[in-house]
Design an enzyme around this catalytic site. Sequence first.
Site, short mmCIF file in Angstrom:
data_model
loop_
_atom_site.label_atom_id
_atom_site.label_comp_id
_atom_site.label_asym_id
_atom_site.label_seq_id
_atom_site.Cartn_x
_atom_site.Cartn_y
_atom_site.Cartn_z
N SER A 510 0.82 -1.20 0.00
CA SER A 510 0.00 0.00 0.00
C SER A 510 0.86 1.26 0.00
O SER A 510 1.74 1.41 -0.84
CB SER A 510 -0.96 -0.05 1.20
OG SER A 510 -1.95 0.95 1.10
N ASP A 596 -9.20 -3.07 -7.06
CA ASP A 596 -8.79 -2.34 -5.86
C ASP A 596 -9.23 -0.88 -5.97
O ASP A 596 -8.82 -0.16 -6.88
CB ASP A 596 -7.27 -2.43 -5.72
CG ASP A 596 -6.77 -1.91 -4.38
OD1 ASP A 596 -7.49 -1.15 -3.73
OD2 ASP A 596 -5.65 -2.28 -4.00
N HIS A 641 -8.16 -4.75 -0.97
CA HIS A 641 -6.94 -3.95 -1.09
C HIS A 641 -5.70 -4.80 -0.87
O HIS A 641 -4.75 -4.75 -1.64
CB HIS A 641 -7.00 -2.80 -0.09
CG HIS A 641 -5.80 -1.92 -0.12
ND1 HIS A 641 -5.30 -1.39 -1.29
CD2 HIS A 641 -4.98 -1.47 0.87
CE1 HIS A 641 -4.23 -0.64 -1.00
NE2 HIS A 641 -4.03 -0.69 0.29
#
EC number: 3.4.21.-
Length: 678
Positions: A510, A596, A641
Amino acid sequence: MCLAFLLDWGYVDRRAANQLWALWDLLPIKQENEKPLLETMDAFEKVRTKLETQPQEEYEIINAEVKHGGFVYYQEGCCLVRSKDEEADNDNYEVLFNLEELKLDQPFIDCIRVAPDEKYVAAKIRTEDSEASTCIVVKLSDQPVMETSFPNVSSFEWVKDEEDEDVLFYTFQRNLRCHDVYRATFGDNKRNERFYTEKDPSYFVFLYLTKDSRFLTINIMNKTTSEVWLIDGLSPWDPPVLIQKRIHGVLYYVEHRDDELYILTNVGEPTEFKLMRTAADTPAIMNWDLFFTMKRNTKVVDLDMFKDHCVLFLKHSNLLYVNVIGLADDSVRSLKLPPWACGFIMDTNSDPKNCPFQLCSPIRPPKYYTYKFAEGKLFEETGHEDPITKSSRVLRLEAKSKDGKLVPMTVFHKTDSEDLQKKPLLVHVYGAYGMDLKMNFRPERRVLVDDGWILAYCHVRGGGELGLQWHADGRLTKKLNGLADLEACIKTLHDQGFSQPSLTTLSAFSAGGVLAGALCNSNPELLRAVTLEAPFLDVLNTMMDTTLPLTLEEIEEWGNPSSEEKHKNYIKRYCPYQNIKPQHYPSIHITAYENDERVPLKGIINYTEKLKEAITEHAKVTSEGYQTPNIILDIQPGGNHVIEDSHKKITAQIKFLYEELGLDSTSVFEDLKKYLKF
């Protein structure tokens, strides 16, 4: 768990942690100048989950579980079930709802809330490959039946009104934005109405019920500012009461006990968290009295309130502590926890006599601890001692960044490793949103250490490991501090004899992809290989696109390049995508997710294509025999995610690292099979 979600609300893995369950006795931790106390533990202090029947090395996901009124509510197979507390280990349960009725792919229960009088139970259902959720409400009777369901619910809590009617408050999430609060009733008096709407798109709304259920709090937050409204748990139809209007830069979170509000806030100097209190009927900021202050370089992980005690879970100078505050006499007892511990796992708990929690590390599964208020002692589970305790070392080191700031690191390696300079090194980094680097137990990390790897966790600025200022020093126009910290950490590790550049790898997920990608541009010679998962790599174009769901919420972290030229120019200095150039790069393995919403696939594809073009251009001007780095983009289906427990992803990443370093992976995959249920 009390306030942990609110303290770390930005990016939260809401799936239960990997846990190894066993039924062990508990013994007190030996305190200085105290002898161990042996005693018979009552039923509460036994670990309440079932004894594993698989070999000791295997681990599995444990889903949400809630105790209420003598029953335990939990997921068994594909069903929401309940059983009497004393029978929870005996497979003697009542099926309340079959999740297969929702026609979802491998659904799991993320969260459970039981109505005060147990007429209803609500459960939030999710799937592994999506962040979307459904909240079901089941009427509890001789024949349990689903009363209704609500889509896209983020948080939800029950209260009971003056006429003993159950009222469900819930927040509705659309495109990752959560701005609306609803309240609903069921049975003969059905109603469902929108109760509150937050109009500022940069804020997020979350519900939290105080530990004593006296107040429901509406928490309106962004990355740096919060505002809390109180709903009276005895009169939920009355208008809510504002505690303190939002003030830019002021964060605060609320608990309640005996007509007093306990407020965890950063108001005043220094701008770190401190505990304040005020009467519940005079909640405004001018009435807040300072109650307890934290030491410098302290991260507040969680706060839990009991009848006569307040317990703070803290991280100070990269070590874990529990502070127990006696509310009757304002006494404070600070307990330093074992040095191997790197993270807390909080237990849901309604017993006023005990405070249970778990400790874990990336290479050691969770271990139970219970603080007993009456004895004033911390008890730990005993029995099977994990062999990793003796076969590995954990070191707390520091690196000096170029501005002189000391950056903490946590390093793991085998105790009997010789010539560490020749061992492979895996570095982890995050450094954003004031969030700590994830250090929960991961079986694949354990396997790597057993196979001789060195693991290093770099707690760079932008994260939250040393408190709020540590975050402030690594966001907006200070984001390059995090990159300097990461460079300093890796160079310090090499200088101190931990591995070498040709055996050094880097992992990030991320927002950690920003620093990892930036390092690949600025100092690629430090690394041999990199694994990235759902990485944020195109900061500038993403933050310029206000149609994306999180752009406005993220301005406090990255800046506003659409309207602030200085933000735009600063982002250009470190943005991974913007700074790709023809040069040598480490090999990079990227895992991305097809749908995502947090990190759009388009930006990752653009980054990968631009990087490959730069590598090809560089190869044209290098000498014959130049080894071109491998750039692999692995696109997984689904809209989640990060899928932390994907065996396919774990296998692909480890295979990539071993191949890039030229290591034999035969034994490591055999060991992985002991941990992961392929």
